[in-house]
Design an enzyme around this catalytic site. Structure first.
Site, PDB file in Angstrom:
ATOM      1  N   VAL A  40       0.519  -0.786   0.010  1.00 34.23           N
ATOM      2  CA  VAL A  40       0.073  -0.206  -0.494  1.00 34.23           C
ATOM      3  C   VAL A  40       0.652   1.418   0.361  1.00 34.23           C
ATOM      4  CG1 VAL A  40      -2.034   1.344   1.240  1.00 34.23           C
ATOM      5  CG2 VAL A  40      -1.698  -1.212   1.545  1.00 34.23           C
ATOM      6  N   CYS A  41       0.580   2.860  -0.894  1.00 31.68           N
ATOM      7  CA  CYS A  41       0.785   2.978  -0.626  1.00 31.68           C
ATOM      8  C   CYS A  41      -0.229   4.348  -0.556  1.00 31.68           C
ATOM      9  CB  CYS A  41       2.160   3.921  -2.004  1.00 31.68           C
ATOM     10  SG  CYS A  41       1.135   3.636  -3.452  1.00 31.68           S
ATOM     11  N   ARG A  42       0.244   5.642  -1.185  1.00 28.95           N
ATOM     12  CA  ARG A  42      -0.946   7.390  -1.113  1.00 28.95           C
ATOM     13  C   ARG A  42      -1.749   6.736  -2.007  1.00 28.95           C
ATOM     14  NH1 ARG A  42      -1.014  11.306  -4.252  1.00 28.95           N
ATOM     15  NH2 ARG A  42      -2.887  13.579  -3.607  1.00 28.95           N
TER      16      ARG A  42
ATOM     17  N   GLY B 289      -1.065   3.905  -5.001  1.00 29.26           N
ATOM     18  CA  GLY B 289      -1.055   3.301  -6.019  1.00 29.26           C
ATOM     19  C   GLY B 289       0.421   3.152  -6.316  1.00 29.26           C
TER      20      GLY B 289
ATOM     21  N   MET C  38      -3.779   4.864  -0.266  1.00 32.62           N
ATOM     22  CA  MET C  38      -5.358   5.062   0.600  1.00 32.62           C
ATOM     23  C   MET C  38      -5.624   6.196   0.540  1.00 32.62           C
ATOM     24  SD  MET C  38      -3.873   3.584   3.260  1.00 32.62           S
ATOM     25  CE  MET C  38      -4.948   4.262   4.641  1.00 32.62           C
TER      26      MET C  38
END
Length: 98
Positions: free
Chosen positions: A62-64, A66, A90
């Site tokens: 997961v990141c901000r 993708g 996210m």
């Protein structure tokens, strides 16, 4: 690259499924809110902390949005890990955060 939707991740987290969420954002981003139980390994440190991961476990990256988690997913897939990228990051997550 295998992908998973945020709704599917939410179901797994809510069910306490045997999967580990790895958040590859920087520590200050994670401090603003992360998926409950997620482990933080910033993308820039992944190659140095790869030894903390087990090739027999399932991981969701997961990141901000993708992008970084996509890079992390590809990196780990090439090394034999079972990993999926959460699409939308996210920004698409509507579950609870810590």
């Amino acid at each position: 690259m295998k992908e998973i939707k945020p709704e599917e991740v939410k179901e797994l987290v809510d069910q306490d499924a045997d999967v580990t969420v790895i958040d590859v954002r920087e520590a200050d981003e994670v401090a603003e809110g992360h998926i409950p139980g997620a482990k933080n390994i910033p993308l820039g440190l992944l190659e140095f902390r790869e030894n903390e991961l087990d090739k027999n476990e399932d991981y969701i990256m997961v990141c901000r949005s993708g992008g970084r988690s996509g890079k992390a997913t590809q990196y780990l897939e090439e090394r034999g890990y079972k990993v999926k990228n959460m699409t939308g990051g996210m920004l698409a997550w509507d579950g609870s955060t810590q």
